[in-house]
Scaffold this motif. Structure first.
Motif, PDB file in Angstrom:
ATOM      1  N   GLU A  98       0.838  -1.201   0.000  1.00  0.00           N
ATOM      2  CA  GLU A  98       0.000   0.000   0.000  1.00  0.00           C
ATOM      3  C   GLU A  98       0.872   1.249   0.000  1.00  0.00           C
ATOM      4  OE1 GLU A  98      -4.257  -1.056   1.943  1.00  0.00           O
ATOM      5  OE2 GLU A  98      -2.698  -0.537   3.373  1.00  0.00           O
ATOM      6  N   ARG A  99       0.329   2.340  -0.557  1.00  0.00           N
ATOM      7  CA  ARG A  99       1.058   3.614  -0.564  1.00  0.00           C
ATOM      8  C   ARG A  99       0.658   4.431   0.667  1.00  0.00           C
ATOM      9  NH1 ARG A  99      -0.001   7.151  -5.037  1.00  0.00           N
ATOM     10  NH2 ARG A  99       1.982   8.136  -4.561  1.00  0.00           N
ATOM     11  N   VAL A 100       1.686   4.876   1.400  1.00  0.00           N
ATOM     12  CA  VAL A 100       1.451   5.576   2.666  1.00  0.00           C
ATOM     13  C   VAL A 100       1.862   7.047   2.516  1.00  0.00           C
ATOM     14  CG1 VAL A 100       1.978   5.583   5.140  1.00  0.00           C
ATOM     15  CG2 VAL A 100       2.132   3.438   3.841  1.00  0.00           C
ATOM     16  N   LEU A 101       1.023   7.941   3.033  1.00  0.00           N
ATOM     17  CA  LEU A 101       1.382   9.359   3.087  1.00  0.00           C
ATOM     18  C   LEU A 101       1.585   9.713   4.560  1.00  0.00           C
ATOM     19  CD1 LEU A 101       1.741  11.913   1.347  1.00  0.00           C
ATOM     20  CD2 LEU A 101      -0.663  12.448   1.792  1.00  0.00           C
ATOM     21  N   VAL A 102       2.813  10.094   4.914  1.00  0.00           N
ATOM     22  CA  VAL A 102       3.134  10.411   6.313  1.00  0.00           C
ATOM     23  C   VAL A 102       2.992  11.920   6.515  1.00  0.00           C
ATOM     24  CG1 VAL A 102       4.875  10.250   8.133  1.00  0.00           C
ATOM     25  CG2 VAL A 102       4.826   8.532   6.315  1.00  0.00           C
ATOM     26  N   ALA A 103       2.194  12.305   7.511  1.00  0.00           N
ATOM     27  CA  ALA A 103       2.041  13.725   7.838  1.00  0.00           C
ATOM     28  C   ALA A 103       3.281  14.175   8.597  1.00  0.00           C
ATOM     29  CB  ALA A 103       0.785  13.913   8.695  1.00  0.00           C
ATOM     30  N   VAL A 104       4.100  15.017   7.949  1.00  0.00           N
ATOM     31  CA  VAL A 104       5.406  15.361   8.493  1.00  0.00           C
ATOM     32  C   VAL A 104       5.421  16.820   8.945  1.00  0.00           C
ATOM     33  CG1 VAL A 104       7.832  15.666   7.879  1.00  0.00           C
ATOM     34  CG2 VAL A 104       6.587  13.694   7.014  1.00  0.00           C
ATOM     35  N   SER A 105       5.796  17.047  10.212  1.00  0.00           N
ATOM     36  CA  SER A 105       5.832  18.427  10.725  1.00  0.00           C
ATOM     37  C   SER A 105       7.250  18.952  10.870  1.00  0.00           C
ATOM     38  CB  SER A 105       5.155  18.463  12.096  1.00  0.00           C
ATOM     39  OG  SER A 105       5.964  17.772  13.044  1.00  0.00           O
ATOM     40  N   GLY A 106       8.250  18.070  10.753  1.00  0.00           N
ATOM     41  CA  GLY A 106       9.631  18.481  11.045  1.00  0.00           C
ATOM     42  C   GLY A 106      10.013  18.201  12.488  1.00  0.00           C
TER      43      GLY A 106
ATOM     44  N   LEU B 181      -6.602  18.948   4.829  1.00  0.00           N
ATOM     45  CA  LEU B 181      -5.584  18.957   3.763  1.00  0.00           C
ATOM     46  C   LEU B 181      -4.843  17.623   3.661  1.00  0.00           C
ATOM     47  CD1 LEU B 181      -4.415  22.622   4.297  1.00  0.00           C
ATOM     48  CD2 LEU B 181      -5.718  21.726   2.353  1.00  0.00           C
ATOM     49  N   PHE B 182      -4.643  16.936   4.792  1.00  0.00           N
ATOM     50  CA  PHE B 182      -4.033  15.595   4.725  1.00  0.00           C
ATOM     51  C   PHE B 182      -4.962  14.656   3.958  1.00  0.00           C
ATOM     52  CE2 PHE B 182      -1.691  16.442   8.954  1.00  0.00           C
ATOM     53  CZ  PHE B 182      -0.572  16.890   8.289  1.00  0.00           C
ATOM     54  N   ASN B 183      -6.246  14.742   4.277  1.00  0.00           N
ATOM     55  CA  ASN B 183      -7.208  13.860   3.626  1.00  0.00           C
ATOM     56  C   ASN B 183      -7.277  14.150   2.125  1.00  0.00           C
ATOM     57  OD1 ASN B 183      -9.258  11.784   4.115  1.00  0.00           O
ATOM     58  ND2 ASN B 183     -10.673  13.321   3.308  1.00  0.00           N
ATOM     59  N   ARG B 184      -7.346  15.434   1.795  1.00  0.00           N
ATOM     60  CA  ARG B 184      -7.411  15.849   0.390  1.00  0.00           C
ATOM     61  C   ARG B 184      -6.183  15.358  -0.382  1.00  0.00           C
ATOM     62  NH1 ARG B 184     -11.695  16.502  -1.232  1.00  0.00           N
ATOM     63  NH2 ARG B 184     -10.901  15.221  -2.867  1.00  0.00           N
ATOM     64  N   ALA B 185      -5.006  15.578   0.221  1.00  0.00           N
ATOM     65  CA  ALA B 185      -3.759  15.201  -0.461  1.00  0.00           C
ATOM     66  C   ALA B 185      -3.690  13.685  -0.658  1.00  0.00           C
ATOM     67  CB  ALA B 185      -2.558  15.685   0.342  1.00  0.00           C
ATOM     68  N   ALA B 186      -4.192  12.936   0.333  1.00  0.00           N
ATOM     69  CA  ALA B 186      -4.155  11.475   0.212  1.00  0.00           C
ATOM     70  C   ALA B 186      -5.078  11.008  -0.909  1.00  0.00           C
ATOM     71  CB  ALA B 186      -4.560  10.831   1.536  1.00  0.00           C
ATOM     72  N   LEU B 187      -6.281  11.557  -0.954  1.00  0.00           N
ATOM     73  CA  LEU B 187      -7.235  11.139  -1.990  1.00  0.00           C
ATOM     74  C   LEU B 187      -6.743  11.569  -3.374  1.00  0.00           C
ATOM     75  CD1 LEU B 187     -10.618  12.012  -0.227  1.00  0.00           C
ATOM     76  CD2 LEU B 187      -9.556   9.762  -0.433  1.00  0.00           C
ATOM     77  N   ASP B 188      -6.281  12.823  -3.482  1.00  0.00           N
ATOM     78  CA  ASP B 188      -5.822  13.327  -4.785  1.00  0.00           C
ATOM     79  C   ASP B 188      -4.572  12.591  -5.260  1.00  0.00           C
ATOM     80  OD1 ASP B 188      -7.870  15.095  -4.645  1.00  0.00           O
ATOM     81  OD2 ASP B 188      -6.651  16.878  -4.250  1.00  0.00           O
ATOM     82  N   GLY B 189      -3.704  12.198  -4.321  1.00  0.00           N
ATOM     83  CA  GLY B 189      -2.444  11.560  -4.698  1.00  0.00           C
ATOM     84  C   GLY B 189      -2.540  10.046  -4.838  1.00  0.00           C
ATOM     85  N   GLY B 190      -3.732   9.495  -4.614  1.00  0.00           N
ATOM     86  CA  GLY B 190      -3.907   8.052  -4.766  1.00  0.00           C
ATOM     87  C   GLY B 190      -3.230   7.240  -3.661  1.00  0.00           C
ATOM     88  N   TYR B 191      -3.116   7.819  -2.462  1.00  0.00           N
ATOM     89  CA  TYR B 191      -2.520   7.074  -1.337  1.00  0.00           C
ATOM     90  C   TYR B 191      -3.593   6.224  -0.663  1.00  0.00           C
ATOM     91  CZ  TYR B 191       1.565   9.992  -1.931  1.00  0.00           C
ATOM     92  OH  TYR B 191       2.673  10.614  -2.458  1.00  0.00           O
ATOM     93  N   ASP B 192      -3.161   5.081  -0.119  1.00  0.00           N
ATOM     94  CA  ASP B 192      -4.111   4.193   0.552  1.00  0.00           C
ATOM     95  C   ASP B 192      -4.366   4.619   1.985  1.00  0.00           C
ATOM     96  OD1 ASP B 192      -4.342   2.019  -1.545  1.00  0.00           O
ATOM     97  OD2 ASP B 192      -2.162   2.117  -1.280  1.00  0.00           O
ATOM     98  N   VAL B 193      -3.368   5.278   2.574  1.00  0.00           N
ATOM     99  CA  VAL B 193      -3.463   5.520   4.011  1.00  0.00           C
ATOM    100  C   VAL B 193      -2.637   6.744   4.405  1.00  0.00           C
ATOM    101  CG1 VAL B 193      -1.688   3.709   4.303  1.00  0.00           C
ATOM    102  CG2 VAL B 193      -2.954   4.436   6.280  1.00  0.00           C
ATOM    103  N   VAL B 194      -3.179   7.515   5.376  1.00  0.00           N
ATOM    104  CA  VAL B 194      -2.432   8.645   5.958  1.00  0.00           C
ATOM    105  C   VAL B 194      -1.915   8.201   7.326  1.00  0.00           C
ATOM    106  CG1 VAL B 194      -2.598  10.990   6.909  1.00  0.00           C
ATOM    107  CG2 VAL B 194      -3.864  10.395   4.838  1.00  0.00           C
ATOM    108  N   ALA B 195      -0.610   8.339   7.557  1.00  0.00           N
ATOM    109  CA  ALA B 195      -0.028   7.960   8.856  1.00  0.00           C
ATOM    110  C   ALA B 195       0.395   9.215   9.596  1.00  0.00           C
ATOM    111  CB  ALA B 195       1.178   7.045   8.642  1.00  0.00           C
ATOM    112  N   THR B 196      -0.004   9.331  10.866  1.00  0.00           N
ATOM    113  CA  THR B 196       0.386  10.489  11.664  1.00  0.00           C
ATOM    114  C   THR B 196       1.253  10.050  12.846  1.00  0.00           C
ATOM    115  OG1 THR B 196      -1.659  10.360  12.945  1.00  0.00           O
ATOM    116  CG2 THR B 196      -1.647  11.865  11.065  1.00  0.00           C
ATOM    117  N   GLY B 197       2.052  10.993  13.348  1.00  0.00           N
ATOM    118  CA  GLY B 197       3.047  10.662  14.382  1.00  0.00           C
ATOM    119  C   GLY B 197       2.536  10.781  15.810  1.00  0.00           C
ATOM    120  N   HIS B 198       1.232  10.577  16.031  1.00  0.00           N
ATOM    121  CA  HIS B 198       0.724  10.633  17.413  1.00  0.00           C
ATOM    122  C   HIS B 198       1.321   9.483  18.209  1.00  0.00           C
ATOM    123  CE1 HIS B 198      -2.443  12.810  15.118  1.00  0.00           C
ATOM    124  NE2 HIS B 198      -2.380  13.596  16.176  1.00  0.00           N
TER     125      HIS B 198
END
Ligand code: Q46
Ligand code: ZN
Ligand code: ZN
Length: 316
Positions: free
Chosen positions: A48-56, A140-157
């Motif tokens: 699966e393609r993962v989009l990681v929400a990165v804050s630095g 915006l994370f959700n939008r970017a994931a859907l537009d970019g064809g990612y399967d899942v958004v991963a956050t660093g909580h």
């Protein structure tokens, strides 16, 4: 103290596991905790393609690093929130990490694309900054994931974040939030799947992971965080944890494994009334979604037509 695995001198002790680790075995321990969280809660499937929400910051960069090490196809997404020097500096850490790991970093700049920044947008919409920021990030994370064809958004909580949020929700018995407070939120109705693979690791372990693996991260907290209720909840839980190591994990995982199902029908009901927002097509229960309302309020006094048009660098 010695390393639990190899008996060499330990560089860190993890009191809730009653264990010390040398550098190498600590890094293995962190990867293992992420692998277990992903397996236990069916977060990500191989391929699966993962989009990681990165804050630095330490959590998101450690998460990205571990996901890449575990072999996942993980790209990063950095949101420029327009929070002065803090945003400028945090972006440099995100970019430097991406370059170091030859990983792909997608960037969205709120000011350039939507014509406002978080501090001024929050003022215009009469929201506290973290509320305007949180809803913008979720959108915006959700939008970017859907537009970019990612399967899942991963956050660093991490465990500390999740236990603090749970504590706040329990203090108010906020049943809708309690129903949604899971390590995995499945995809549905225009929402991408959201996962939190760091829930088995504490904040202090993520800082140690970055230091021991040579990852530079922004150490300063966001200046808008001052007075945030969650910081108070974290302090309260930390005081309990010092006296009784393991309490935080028992509190959080006890809820997830034994209680959370009681609350899920409440939030499932919430998703029933969803329809596409006329402004952006994101799911909403209102006339306009919360993000479109924020954009409208934040840009209502701005001159010129560029303010709400996406993709125009320099707008606003
Ligand atoms: S970035 Fe945004 Fe956080 Fe800053 S304004 Fe609040 S929510 S504190 S994680
Ligand atoms: Zn060791
Ligand atoms: Zn909208």
């Amino acid at each position: 103290m010695k390393c639990r695995v190899c008996r060499q001198p330990a560089v860190i002790d993890v009191r809730r596991h009653n264990a010390g680790f040398c550098r190498d075995h600590f890094l293995v321990h962190c990867r293992e905790q992420v692998r277990r969280a992903i397996d236990d809660y069916d977060m990500i499937t191989t391929g699966e393609r993962v989009l990681v929400a990165v804050s630095g910051g330490k959590d998101s960069l450690a998460l990205w690093d571990i996901l890449l090490d575990l072999g996942y196809a993980a790209d990063g997404l950095y949101l420029g929130l327009g929070i002065g020097d803090y945003s400028d500096e945090s972006a440099t850490y995100a970019r430097a990490f991406a370059a170091q790991r030859s990983a792909r970093l997608v960037e969205v700049d709120i000011t350039a694309e939507f014509g406002f920044d978080i501090p001024s947008g929050a003022r215009a919409a009469r929201r506290v900054p973290c509320s305007a920021c949180g809803l913008s990030k979720r959108h915006l994370f959700n939008r970017a994931a859907l537009d970019g064809g990612y399967d899942v958004v991963a956050t660093g909580h991490n465990l500390d974040d999740e236990a603090a949020v749970l504590f706040g929700n329990v203090l108010r018995w906020d049943s809708a939030y309690l129903g949604r407070q899971l390590p995995v939120l499945p995809a549905s109705h225009g929402f991408a799947r959201k996962v939190k693979p760091l829930v088995r690791l504490a904040e202090r372990e993520m800082a140690a992971y970055c230091v021991l693996s040579g990852i530079d991260y922004i150490v300063e907290e966001c200046p808008m965080a001052a007075g945030n209720k969650h910081l108070g909840y974290k302090d309260a839980l930390n005081a309990i944890e010092v006296a009784s190591p393991g309490t935080k994990a028992a509190f959080y995982f006890g809820f997830i494994d034994r209680v959370s199902a009681v609350f899920s029908p409440v939030s499932e009901g919430e998703r029933d009334g969803l329809h596409p927002c006329p402004g952006c097509a994101s799911p909403t229960t209102g006339e306009l979604c919360a993000f479109c309302k924020l954009v409208a309020k934040a840009t209502s006094n701005r001159p010129g037509p560029a303010a709400a048009q996406p993709g125009q660098p320099g707008a606003g």
